[in-house]
Design a protein around this motif. Structure first.
Motif, PDB file in Angstrom:
ATOM      1  N   LEU A 264       0.833  -1.205   0.000  1.00  0.00           N
ATOM      2  CA  LEU A 264       0.000   0.000   0.000  1.00  0.00           C
ATOM      3  C   LEU A 264       0.866   1.253   0.000  1.00  0.00           C
ATOM      4  O   LEU A 264       0.579   2.218  -0.708  1.00  0.00           O
ATOM      5  N   ALA A 267       2.216   2.143  -3.405  1.00  0.00           N
ATOM      6  CA  ALA A 267       1.224   2.799  -4.267  1.00  0.00           C
ATOM      7  C   ALA A 267       1.031   4.253  -3.860  1.00  0.00           C
ATOM      8  O   ALA A 267       0.982   5.152  -4.694  1.00  0.00           O
ATOM      9  N   GLY A 284       0.585   2.051  -8.233  1.00  0.00           N
ATOM     10  CA  GLY A 284       0.476   3.435  -7.775  1.00  0.00           C
ATOM     11  C   GLY A 284       0.533   4.403  -8.945  1.00  0.00           C
ATOM     12  O   GLY A 284      -0.251   5.351  -9.023  1.00  0.00           O
ATOM     13  N   LEU A 304      -7.850   2.488 -13.805  1.00  0.00           N
ATOM     14  CA  LEU A 304      -8.040   2.626 -12.361  1.00  0.00           C
ATOM     15  C   LEU A 304      -8.570   1.332 -11.764  1.00  0.00           C
ATOM     16  O   LEU A 304      -8.047   0.822 -10.772  1.00  0.00           O
ATOM     17  N   ILE A 305      -9.615   0.769 -12.409  1.00  0.00           N
ATOM     18  CA  ILE A 305     -10.255  -0.411 -11.843  1.00  0.00           C
ATOM     19  C   ILE A 305      -9.292  -1.593 -11.816  1.00  0.00           C
ATOM     20  O   ILE A 305      -9.173  -2.280 -10.799  1.00  0.00           O
ATOM     21  N   THR A 308      -6.527  -1.043  -9.224  1.00  0.00           N
ATOM     22  CA  THR A 308      -7.067  -1.131  -7.871  1.00  0.00           C
ATOM     23  C   THR A 308      -7.392  -2.571  -7.510  1.00  0.00           C
ATOM     24  O   THR A 308      -7.077  -3.021  -6.404  1.00  0.00           O
ATOM     25  N   LEU A 311      -4.188  -4.564  -6.875  1.00  0.00           N
ATOM     26  CA  LEU A 311      -3.601  -4.166  -5.598  1.00  0.00           C
ATOM     27  C   LEU A 311      -4.444  -4.683  -4.440  1.00  0.00           C
ATOM     28  O   LEU A 311      -3.934  -5.259  -3.477  1.00  0.00           O
ATOM     29  N   PHE A 312      -5.759  -4.503  -4.563  1.00  0.00           N
ATOM     30  CA  PHE A 312      -6.688  -4.917  -3.515  1.00  0.00           C
ATOM     31  C   PHE A 312      -6.578  -6.416  -3.250  1.00  0.00           C
ATOM     32  O   PHE A 312      -6.525  -6.854  -2.107  1.00  0.00           O
ATOM     33  N   VAL A 315      -3.257  -7.124  -1.294  1.00  0.00           N
ATOM     34  CA  VAL A 315      -3.251  -6.597   0.070  1.00  0.00           C
ATOM     35  C   VAL A 315      -4.275  -7.331   0.932  1.00  0.00           C
ATOM     36  O   VAL A 315      -3.996  -7.711   2.073  1.00  0.00           O
ATOM     37  N   LEU A 316      -5.464  -7.561   0.376  1.00  0.00           N
ATOM     38  CA  LEU A 316      -6.502  -8.248   1.135  1.00  0.00           C
ATOM     39  C   LEU A 316      -6.058  -9.656   1.510  1.00  0.00           C
ATOM     40  O   LEU A 316      -6.185 -10.078   2.665  1.00  0.00           O
ATOM     41  N   ASN A 319      -3.452  -9.574   4.231  1.00  0.00           N
ATOM     42  CA  ASN A 319      -4.052  -9.282   5.533  1.00  0.00           C
ATOM     43  C   ASN A 319      -4.784 -10.485   6.091  1.00  0.00           C
ATOM     44  O   ASN A 319      -4.632 -10.836   7.263  1.00  0.00           O
TER      45      ASN A 319
END
Lengths: 334, 330
Positions: A264, A267, A284, A304-305, A308, A311-312, A315-316, A319
Motif C-alpha cells: 500500500l 502505491a 500506484g 483505475l479499476i 485497484t 492491488l486490492f 493486500v486483502l 491481511n
C-alpha cells in the motif's frame, strides 16, 4: 543478457527459495506443526494463501529474464504475452476500435481490459506491476525483518544500556510521522525502487522491534532461559537456539501483515510523486494516471479499476493470511 | 507517579534533539545545500545567483564546526557559526525560517494552513472515532458468529483499498456524476459553505474506519476476557449493559493510548484529501512543497509535527496514569 540480469534471476530464485526454506524449516518445530494443522482447517486462510502464491508466481515470471534476440533480454511474462500487439492509444475493454469519438481506428488485437494512453494492454500492465510491488515488499522485508527481530531480542535480552539505546533510536524514528519521514527521505535520496525500500525499511522495523522486545522480555522471565544460563550457555547460543525459535512465529506474522502495508505504501508514495520512477509498471503510477483519465470524455475507467483490483487482491489476501496465521499460532487470542 | 511523570518530561527533550539531528542529517548532509539551491533555481543557474541564494539563507557556512581552513568565499565567523548550530538554535526557539522557493515566512504558511486542516480533520476525527467504536462494539456484541467474521473481513477489505482510490471514486461518482457535492474548492464565509467539507470529511472517515474498527474490536475483545467481566456475568448483568457500561468504560482507557497521541497530528491535515479537493491546508502545502522540492517546508513540517507528536505521547502517558491506578502505583 548481462551480469546484472543473471544476478537478478539468481536473486529471485534465491528469494523464493528462502521463503520455502523458512516454511520447511519451521515445520520441524512442534509449535509450527500445531499451527499448520490448525491453518489447514481455516478456509479463509488457505484461500488467501493460494492467492498470494499466484501473485508470487506472476511476480517471478516478470522478474526472471531470459535471453532474447541477439543481445537483448525479455522477461518470461513478456515472452508469453508477445502476441498481444501495442495500440496507438486508449481503447475500451473488448473493443474492436480505438477510443476516439471523431476517428475510431480499427485495433490490431483484442484486449481483455482495454489499453492505456500508450496503447499497452492494461491487463498485462497490471500483471507486470506485480513485480514492482513484490520487489519493494521483498527488499524492504529482507532489510527490516532481520534487523527489527535482532534489535528486539537484544533489547529484551540484554536490557540496560542496550535496551536504552535501541529504545531511544526507535522512539525518535517513531515520533516523526511515518509519511513525513518517508517523503523526506525520498525527496532527498531520489526516486528509485531501492531507495524506496530503504526508506520503508527505516520506518518499518520500529513496530517489529517493539513487539519482539516485549515478547523477549516475557520469554526471559521463563525458567528455561534461567536453566540455559545456569548450564553456562553463551548469550549467542541462548539467543539463536532458545529465544529466536520462540519469537519466530511473531516475526512471521508481522512480516506478512507488514508486507501488505508496504504494498500500500508503495502505491501511495508513487502516487505522491516520490515513489516508483516514471515508466515502471506500478499500481500506484497507474492509479495516479487515472486522475486525468476520469475527467476525459468518454470516461477511461479500466486503468483505475484493474490497478485497484490487482492491488486490492494482494493486500486483502496478505491481511487475511496474516490474520489466519495469528489465529493458527495463538488460537486463544486470535 | 510524580517521579514517573518527571522522567517522561525529561525524556522528551532528548527525543526532540534526536529528531532535530535526523532532519539535519537528511536535509543538509545527505543532500548538500548546493544541490538544494540548484533544484530550486534550475540546473543552469548562474553561480553568482546560487551563491547569493545560499548566502541569504546562511547555507554557505560550514556544516558542523567552523574550524580548519575555509574554502574560498565561505562565510561564518567562529567555531559555532555553522549551519548545524544555527539550525539547532533557531529550531529551539521555533524560528522556522523562510521557504526555500517562495521566500515566505514559514510561520505565516503554517498559521494560514492550520485552520483549514483542522476544519477538515477535526470533524472527521470525532465522527470517525464514534463510528469506529460503535462498529467495534457491535462486532463484539455478535462475537464468534458469522456476522462477526463478515464484519472483520469487511474491515480488512476497507483497509486494503488504497486511500486515493476512495478519493478518486468519491470525487468522480458522488460529486461529478451525481452532483451531490461540489467537487472542488474551499470557502469559509457562511455555514452553507460546510458543503465543501462534507465530502472530504466523509471520505476521511471511510479511509480510517476499517483499521480503527478492527483495532478497537481487538481492544474490546481483550477486555471481555478479563475476570471482572465473568464476575459481572455471574451476577446476572445483561449482555447489553455489560458491553455498554463495563467493557466500554474499561476499554476506553486502552483506547486513550491510540487516540490522544493522534490529536496533535490533526493539524497536519491530510495530504491526499486536501490536495484533491483544493483545501488550502498544511497537507496541501506539503504536497506542493514535494512537487517544487521546497526542502525548508518539508523540514519544518517534519520537525513541527514530530514535536506535536511527542507532546501528544507525553500527554497520553499523563492521561493514562490518571485513568489507570495500576500505573500510578508502579
Amino acid at each position: 543478457m548481462n551480469f546484472a540480469l543473471w544476478f537478478q534471476n539468481f536473486a529471485t530464485i534465491a528469494g523464493l527459495g528462502l521463503v520455502a526454506w523458512i516454511v520447511i524449516h519451521g515445520t520441524r518445530s512442534e509449535r509450527w506443526q500445531r499451527a499448520w494443522s490448525r491453518l489447514r482447517q481455516d478456509r479463509i486462510g488457505i484461500a488467501a494463501g493460494i492467492v498470494i502464491a499466484i501473485y508470487l508466481g506472476i511476480g517471478a515470471l516478470e522478474m526472471i529474464e531470459m535471453p532474447h534476440g541477439k543481445y537483448g533480454s525479455i522477461s518470461i511474462l513478456g515472452w508469453l504475452t508477445q502476441g498481444v500487439p501495442i495500440e496507438k492509444s486508449y481503447s475500451a475493454p473488448w473493443a474492436s476500435t480505438s477510443l476516439s469519438l471523431s476517428k475510431p481506428e480499427k485495433l490490431k488485437g483484442w484486449h481483455l481490459l482495454g489499453t492505456d494512453a500508450l496503447g499497452k494492454d492494461t491487463f498485462i500492465e497490471s500483471l507486470r506491476a506485480c513485480r514492482t510491488a513484490l520487489l519493494i515488499g521483498g527488499i524492504t522485508s529482507a532489510i527490516y525483518v532481520p534487523l527489527g527481530a535482532l534489535f528486539g531480542i537484544f533489547a529484551g535480552y540484554f536490557r540496560r544500556w542496550a535496551d536504552d539505546i535501541i529504545q531511544y533510536v526507535y522512539t525518535v524514528i517513531y515520533s516523526i510521522p511515518e509519511i513525513l519521514l518517508l517523503i523526506s527521505m525520498l525527496v532527498v535520496l531520489g526516486k528509485s525502487i531501492f531507495n524506496m525500500s530503504l526508506a520503508l525499511a527505516v520506518t518499518a522495523w520500529v513496530s517489529l522491534c517493539r513487539l519482539i522486545r516485549g515478547e523477549t522480555m516475557r520469554q526471559t522471565e521463563r525458567p528455561y532461559i534461567a536453566a540455559a544460563r545456569a548450564l553456562g550457555q553463551s548469550h549467542w547460543n541462548i539467543i539463536v537456539h532458545h529465544l529466536l525459535p520462540n519469537v519466530m512465529h511473531l516475526v512471521l506474522i508481522s512480516a506478512v501483515l507488514g508486507f501488505s502495508h508496504l504494498v500500500l505504501a508503495e502505491a501511495m508514495l508513487s502516487y505522491l510523486g516520490v515513489g516508483s520512477p516514471i515508466g515502471t509498471p506500478s499500481w500506484g503510477v497507474m492509479i495516479d494516471g487515472a486522475r486525468g483519465e476520469l475527467g476525459r470524455e468518454p470516461l477511461v475507467w479500466w486503468n483505475l479499476i484493474s490497478a485497484t483490483c490487482a492491488l486490492f487482491g494482494l493486500v486483502l489476501s496478505l491481511n487475511l493470511f496474516g490474520d489466519a496465521l495469528r489465529r493458527a499460532f495463538d488460537p486463544k487470542r486470535g | 507517579m510524580f517521579s514517573y511523570l518527571l522522567r517522561r518530561l525529561l525524556y522528551a527533550p532528548f527525543i526532540i534533539a534526536g529528531v532535530m539531528l535526523i532532519t539535519f542529517v537528511l536535509f543538509f548532509v545527505v543532500q548538500s545545500p548546493e544541490i538544494t539551491a540548484k533544484n530550486v533555481l534550475g540546473k543552469r543557474a548562474n553561480p553568482k545567483t546560487v551563491q547569493d541564494y545560499l548566502h541569504k539563507r546562511g547555507y554557505d557556512k560550514p556544516l558542523f564546526l567552523g574550524i580548519g581552513r575555509k574554502k574560498p568565499g565561505q562565510a561564518g565567523n567562529g567555531i559555532f557559526d555553522t549551519i548545524f548550530f544555527n539550525q539547532m538554535r533557531s529550531l529551539a526557539v521555533f524560528d522556522l525560517g523562510v521557504s526555500d522557493v517562495s521566500g515566505r515566512e514559514l510561520k505565516e504558511v503554517f498559521r494560514e494552513g492550520a485552520i483549514p486542516s483542522l476544519l477538515l480533520t477535526g470533524p472527521a476525527f470525532v465522527a470517525g472515532f464514534f463510528m469506529a467504536v460503535g462498529f467495534a462494539l457491535f462486532l463484539v456484541f455478535v462475537r464468534k458468529s458469522a456476522l462477526d467474521t463478515g464484519g472483520v473481513i469487511l474491515c480488512v477489505a476497507l483497509m486494503s483499498v488504497p486511500p486515493m482510490v476512495y478519493i478518486i471514486f468519491g470525487q468522480a461518482v458522488v460529486a461529478l456524476a451525481l452532483n451531490y457535492f461540489p467537487a472542488f474548492g474551499y470557502r469559509l464565509q457562511s455555514w452553507s459553505d460546510a458543503r465543501f467539507l462534507l465530502l472530504p470529511v466523509s471520505l476521511m472517515i471511510v479511509i480510517s474506519l476499517g483499521s480503527d474498527a478492527r483495532l478497537y474490536r481487538a481492544v474490546f475483545l481483550e477486555e471481555i476476557s478479563q475476570d471482572y467481566v465473568r464476575t459481572a456475568q455471574a451476577k446476572g448483568v445483561s449482555n447489553t449493559r455489560l458491553l455498554m457500561v463495563h467493557v466500554l468504560k474499561n476499554g476506553m482507557i486502552a483506547l486513550i493510548t491510540y487516540v490522544v497521541a493522534q490529536l496533535p497530528l490533526l493539524i497536519l491535515g491530510s495530504l491526499l484529501v486536501e490536495n484533491f479537493f483544493g483545501i488550502p491546508g498544511l497537507g496541501n502545502t506539503l504536497v506542493a512543497a514535494i512537487q517544487t522540492s521546497d526542502l525548508a517546508v518539508i523540514r519544518s513540517t517534519t520537525f513541527l509535527t514530530a514535536i506535536l507528536y511527542i507532546v501528544g505521547l507525553t500527554v497520553t502517558d499523563i492521561c493514562y496514569a490518571a485513568a489507570d491506578p495500576r500505573i500510578r502505583l508502579s
